[in-house]
Motif scaffolding. Structure first.
Motif, PDB file in Angstrom:
ATOM      1  N   ASP A 105     -37.137  45.405  30.603  1.00 39.90           N
ATOM      2  CA  ASP A 105     -37.418  46.664  29.950  1.00 39.90           C
ATOM      3  C   ASP A 105     -36.204  47.064  29.135  1.00 39.90           C
ATOM      4  O   ASP A 105     -35.219  47.552  29.648  1.00 39.90           O
ATOM      5  CB  ASP A 105     -37.735  47.728  31.006  1.00 39.90           C
ATOM      6  CG  ASP A 105     -38.090  49.035  30.340  1.00 39.90           C
ATOM      7  OD1 ASP A 105     -38.395  49.005  29.132  1.00 39.90           O
ATOM      8  OD2 ASP A 105     -38.041  50.068  31.011  1.00 39.90           O
ATOM      9  N   GLY A 150     -44.908  47.460  28.209  1.00 36.81           N
ATOM     10  CA  GLY A 150     -44.784  48.267  27.009  1.00 36.81           C
ATOM     11  C   GLY A 150     -45.888  49.302  26.883  1.00 36.81           C
ATOM     12  O   GLY A 150     -45.821  50.198  26.061  1.00 36.81           O
ATOM     13  N   THR A 151     -46.914  49.179  27.722  1.00 32.43           N
ATOM     14  CA  THR A 151     -48.034  50.127  27.656  1.00 32.43           C
ATOM     15  C   THR A 151     -47.821  51.303  28.607  1.00 32.43           C
ATOM     16  O   THR A 151     -48.632  52.213  28.645  1.00 32.43           O
ATOM     17  CB  THR A 151     -49.355  49.432  28.048  1.00 32.43           C
ATOM     18  OG1 THR A 151     -49.174  48.854  29.348  1.00 32.43           O
ATOM     19  CG2 THR A 151     -49.727  48.348  27.063  1.00 32.43           C
ATOM     20  N   GLY A 152     -46.768  51.251  29.406  1.00 29.58           N
ATOM     21  CA  GLY A 152     -46.552  52.298  30.408  1.00 29.58           C
ATOM     22  C   GLY A 152     -47.327  52.034  31.691  1.00 29.58           C
ATOM     23  O   GLY A 152     -47.590  52.938  32.482  1.00 29.58           O
ATOM     24  N   LYS A 153     -47.647  50.763  31.945  1.00 28.78           N
ATOM     25  CA  LYS A 153     -48.486  50.434  33.106  1.00 28.78           C
ATOM     26  C   LYS A 153     -47.800  50.745  34.429  1.00 28.78           C
ATOM     27  O   LYS A 153     -48.464  51.105  35.406  1.00 28.78           O
ATOM     28  CB  LYS A 153     -48.930  48.971  33.051  1.00 28.78           C
ATOM     29  CG  LYS A 153     -47.795  47.982  33.224  1.00 28.78           C
ATOM     30  CD  LYS A 153     -48.315  46.571  33.088  1.00 28.78           C
ATOM     31  CE  LYS A 153     -47.209  45.558  32.954  1.00 28.78           C
ATOM     32  NZ  LYS A 153     -46.403  45.313  34.130  1.00 28.78           N
ATOM     33  N   THR A 154     -46.462  50.599  34.473  1.00 29.82           N
ATOM     34  CA  THR A 154     -45.769  50.819  35.749  1.00 29.82           C
ATOM     35  C   THR A 154     -45.998  52.246  36.243  1.00 29.82           C
ATOM     36  O   THR A 154     -46.378  52.454  37.398  1.00 29.82           O
ATOM     37  CB  THR A 154     -44.256  50.552  35.591  1.00 29.82           C
ATOM     38  OG1 THR A 154     -44.087  49.349  34.846  1.00 29.82           O
ATOM     39  CG2 THR A 154     -43.573  50.447  36.930  1.00 29.82           C
ATOM     40  N   TYR A 211     -40.983  62.011  29.497  1.00 31.60           N
ATOM     41  CA  TYR A 211     -42.368  61.531  29.360  1.00 31.60           C
ATOM     42  C   TYR A 211     -43.204  62.793  29.139  1.00 31.60           C
ATOM     43  O   TYR A 211     -43.437  63.542  30.080  1.00 31.60           O
ATOM     44  CB  TYR A 211     -42.885  60.876  30.646  1.00 31.60           C
ATOM     45  CG  TYR A 211     -42.325  59.534  31.033  1.00 31.60           C
ATOM     46  CD1 TYR A 211     -41.131  59.046  30.515  1.00 31.60           C
ATOM     47  CD2 TYR A 211     -43.021  58.740  31.947  1.00 31.60           C
ATOM     48  CE1 TYR A 211     -40.642  57.811  30.913  1.00 31.60           C
ATOM     49  CE2 TYR A 211     -42.535  57.510  32.347  1.00 31.60           C
ATOM     50  CZ  TYR A 211     -41.342  57.052  31.830  1.00 31.60           C
ATOM     51  OH  TYR A 211     -40.865  55.839  32.245  1.00 31.60           O
ATOM     52  N   ARG A 248     -41.913  48.267  21.752  1.00 27.17           N
ATOM     53  CA  ARG A 248     -42.405  48.966  22.940  1.00 27.17           C
ATOM     54  C   ARG A 248     -42.512  50.464  22.678  1.00 27.17           C
ATOM     55  O   ARG A 248     -41.831  51.003  21.847  1.00 27.17           O
ATOM     56  CB  ARG A 248     -41.442  48.724  24.102  1.00 27.17           C
ATOM     57  CG  ARG A 248     -41.410  47.275  24.476  1.00 27.17           C
ATOM     58  CD  ARG A 248     -40.240  47.054  25.359  1.00 27.17           C
ATOM     59  NE  ARG A 248     -40.472  47.648  26.658  1.00 27.17           N
ATOM     60  CZ  ARG A 248     -41.011  47.007  27.660  1.00 27.17           C
ATOM     61  NH1 ARG A 248     -41.390  45.775  27.513  1.00 27.17           N
ATOM     62  NH2 ARG A 248     -41.178  47.590  28.811  1.00 27.17           N
ATOM     63  N   THR A 250     -46.337  62.890  27.147  1.00 24.23           N
ATOM     64  CA  THR A 250     -47.781  62.626  27.069  1.00 24.23           C
ATOM     65  C   THR A 250     -48.102  61.313  27.762  1.00 24.23           C
ATOM     66  O   THR A 250     -47.368  60.334  27.577  1.00 24.23           O
ATOM     67  CB  THR A 250     -48.199  62.481  25.579  1.00 24.23           C
ATOM     68  OG1 THR A 250     -47.473  63.438  24.825  1.00 24.23           O
ATOM     69  CG2 THR A 250     -49.679  62.683  25.384  1.00 24.23           C
ATOM     70  N   GLN A 280     -52.063  55.040  31.333  1.00 22.66           N
ATOM     71  CA  GLN A 280     -51.797  56.088  32.329  1.00 22.66           C
ATOM     72  C   GLN A 280     -52.969  57.074  32.399  1.00 22.66           C
ATOM     73  O   GLN A 280     -53.387  57.473  33.481  1.00 22.66           O
ATOM     74  CB  GLN A 280     -50.502  56.821  31.989  1.00 22.66           C
ATOM     75  CG  GLN A 280     -49.267  55.951  32.215  1.00 22.66           C
ATOM     76  CD  GLN A 280     -48.032  56.436  31.489  1.00 22.66           C
ATOM     77  OE1 GLN A 280     -48.019  57.486  30.859  1.00 22.66           O
ATOM     78  NE2 GLN A 280     -46.967  55.639  31.558  1.00 22.66           N
TER      79      GLN A 280
HETATM   80  P1  AMP Z   1     -43.972  49.636  31.139  1.00 20.23           P
HETATM   81  O1  AMP Z   1     -45.116  49.186  30.269  1.00 20.23           O
HETATM   82  O2  AMP Z   1     -44.438  50.246  32.406  1.00 20.23           O
HETATM   83  O3  AMP Z   1     -42.956  48.563  31.317  1.00 20.23           O
HETATM   84  O4  AMP Z   1     -43.237  50.840  30.342  1.00 20.23           O
HETATM   85  C1  AMP Z   1     -42.684  50.665  29.080  1.00 20.23           C
HETATM   86  C2  AMP Z   1     -41.658  51.721  28.715  1.00 20.23           C
HETATM   87  O5  AMP Z   1     -42.280  52.957  28.360  1.00 20.23           O
HETATM   88  C3  AMP Z   1     -40.673  52.077  29.819  1.00 20.23           C
HETATM   89  O6  AMP Z   1     -39.390  52.178  29.217  1.00 20.23           O
HETATM   90  C4  AMP Z   1     -41.106  53.434  30.313  1.00 20.23           C
HETATM   91  O7  AMP Z   1     -40.004  54.176  30.791  1.00 20.23           O
HETATM   92  C5  AMP Z   1     -41.682  54.053  29.059  1.00 20.23           C
HETATM   93  N1  AMP Z   1     -42.783  54.991  29.321  1.00 20.23           N
HETATM   94  C6  AMP Z   1     -43.819  54.807  30.170  1.00 20.23           C
HETATM   95  N2  AMP Z   1     -44.673  55.841  30.096  1.00 20.23           N
HETATM   96  C7  AMP Z   1     -44.169  56.706  29.187  1.00 20.23           C
HETATM   97  C8  AMP Z   1     -44.626  57.965  28.675  1.00 20.23           C
HETATM   98  N3  AMP Z   1     -45.768  58.526  29.076  1.00 20.23           N
HETATM   99  N4  AMP Z   1     -43.857  58.575  27.741  1.00 20.23           N
HETATM  100  C9  AMP Z   1     -42.711  57.984  27.313  1.00 20.23           C
HETATM  101  N5  AMP Z   1     -42.237  56.788  27.752  1.00 20.23           N
HETATM  102  C10 AMP Z   1     -42.971  56.160  28.682  1.00 20.23           C
END
Ligand code: AMP
Length: 421
Positions: free
Chosen positions: A309, A48-52, A21, A337, A23, A28
């Protein structure tokens, strides 16, 4: 922008670098500073937005910085999620992000034995990821106390309400300390979600990662009109014609899922399924096999629509359209995603025109129609518009029955007006 510039500590930024990760995503970049500052958050963000990572990273950092000791049978942060699959997935992420941090985490959901969960809670946990029903069960059995909870996350809050967890959530809220930080994430913001947010959140920071109620832009979406009974054949045909390496297919009923898996197996295509009748271990096994590439087609009901995921999934096929339009957004969220492009194809029969119209209205788009040669439907799928209207085919004016019919004397113009109404 870097993760360090958002205020994350070295241990966490090192972990993120090891996960590649580099950026922060939009959600985030907005959520991390707000959560670190102790603010409540209301975020419109889909999977898919990296919300987790958006909520988990600052939450973990705060727990470390606060340094408090967790008492036995207590939890310091609760992450509520709607489904078992999402619980597993969020917990997996939390575990990965907390590498090297002195924190205990655990996941609890129903459908599996409660005893190991009760055992694990004895020492107390810093982060507990749970589905609402099982969390209440654990609380009723005195396996978990909430007096140490400082942060509550409601993930996919809209789905939680769709699945009927409203009362469980109310019951849980009544048990939590009033003084706490609350983070609410939802892909869509209907009136009930807004009401929940108003009840729960104190002066929240609003975050919108993608335009509300829209599907991820990178996804190419289209529909294929077809008669209901020909959908399985059309699915096989599309699979062969596009040579899709892997497909996540959504089917309305559990029976329909099993039938499609059987048909695929009979044609020598590796397929597996996820639906509510399957015990949790076999659902997870199906998902793992799909992720490992051992299975080409994973057929699922909406139970699986959230929280899966799967990196770089190129294609989602809606063999049946979802009953609830919001689920279209969640289903198509499985593809395209983290910036990858994807395709979402819906096989639509005449019966589903109202669902199609609702989806187009929600996502504010008119889905392209690509008829497939040899599969043109006998039962026409009426045209729809992006405003959610179904365009009725103009009826042919009836012939006047004869000179004695009063209407026959009416001026032609009036007749036209009558039929257009
Ligand atoms: P989420 O929307 O939280 O389900 O995350 C979606 C996917 O993006 C997951 O596979 C994460 O591992 C990946 N991800 C989240 N944040 C980043 C980031 N800053 N850079 C690269 N991948 C990311």
């Amino acid at each position: 922008m870097s993760f360090a510039s958002l205020g994350l500590i070295d241990q966490i930024t090192r972990t993120l670098a090891s996960l590649s990760y580099h950026t922060p995503t939009a959600v985030q970049a907005q959520a991390i500073p707000a959560v670190l500052a102790g603010r409540d958050v209301m975020a419109a963000a889909q999977t898919g937005t990296g919300k987790t990572a958006g909520f988990a990273l600052p939450l973990l950092q705060r727990l470390v910085m606060d340094g408090g000791q967790v008492a036995s049978n207590a939890a310091r942060a609760l992450i509520l999620v709607p489904t078992r699959e999402l619980a597993e997935q969020v917990h997996e992420s939390v575990r990965a992000y907390s590498a090297g941090l002195p924190l205990r985490t655990m996941v609890a959901y129903g459908g599996v034995s409660i005893n190991p969960q009760m055992m694990r809670l004895r020492k107390g946990v810093d982060v507990l990821v749970a589905t609402p029903g099982r969390l209440l069960d654990l609380q009723r059995q005195n396996a978990v106390r909430f007096n140490q909870v400082q942060t509550l996350v409601l993930d996919e809050a809209d789905r939680m309400l769709d699945l009927g967890f409203s009362r469980d959530i109310d019951n849980l809220l009544a048990l939590l300390p009033k003084q706490r930080q609350t983070l609410l994430f939802s892909a869509t913001f209907s009136d009930p979600i807004r009401a929940l947010a108003a009840k729960l959140l104190h002066d929240p920071v609003g975050i919108e990662a993608a335009p509300r109620n829209t599907t991820v832009k990178a996804i190419r979406q289209w529909i294929v009109p077809v008669d209901k009974k020909r959908k399985p054949d059309l699915f096989l045909h599309l699979l062969a014609r596009h040579d899709w390496p892997q497909v996540l297919a959504f089917v309305k009923t559990r029976k329909g899922v099993d039938q499609l898996v059987e048909l695929l197996a009979a044609r020598g295509i590796a397929a597996d399924s996820i639906h509510g009748d399957k015990p949790q271990p076999s659902r997870l096994r199906a998902l793992d096999r799909f992720k490992a590439g051992e299975v080409r087609v994973l057929v699922a009901t909406d139970v699986a629509a959230r929280g899966l995921d799967i990196d770089d999934l190129p294609v989602v096929v809606n063999v049946d359209l979802p009953i609830v339009a919001e689920d279209y957004v969640h289903r198509t969220g499985r593809t395209g995603r983290a910036g990858a492009s994807g395709e979402a194809v819906s096989l639509v029969c005449a019966d589903e025109v109202q669902q199609l119209a609702a989806i187009e209205a929600l996502t504010k788009q008119s889905l392209a129609r690509n008829e497939e040669a040899g599969f043109a439907p006998e039962h026409r799928v009426p045209q729809t518009t992006a405003s959610g209207a179904v365009v009725k085919k103009p009826k042919k004016p009836k012939k006047p029955k004869g000179a004695r019919d009063a209407r026959a004397d009416a001026p032609v113009v009036q007749e036209d007006v009558r039929f257009r109404r």
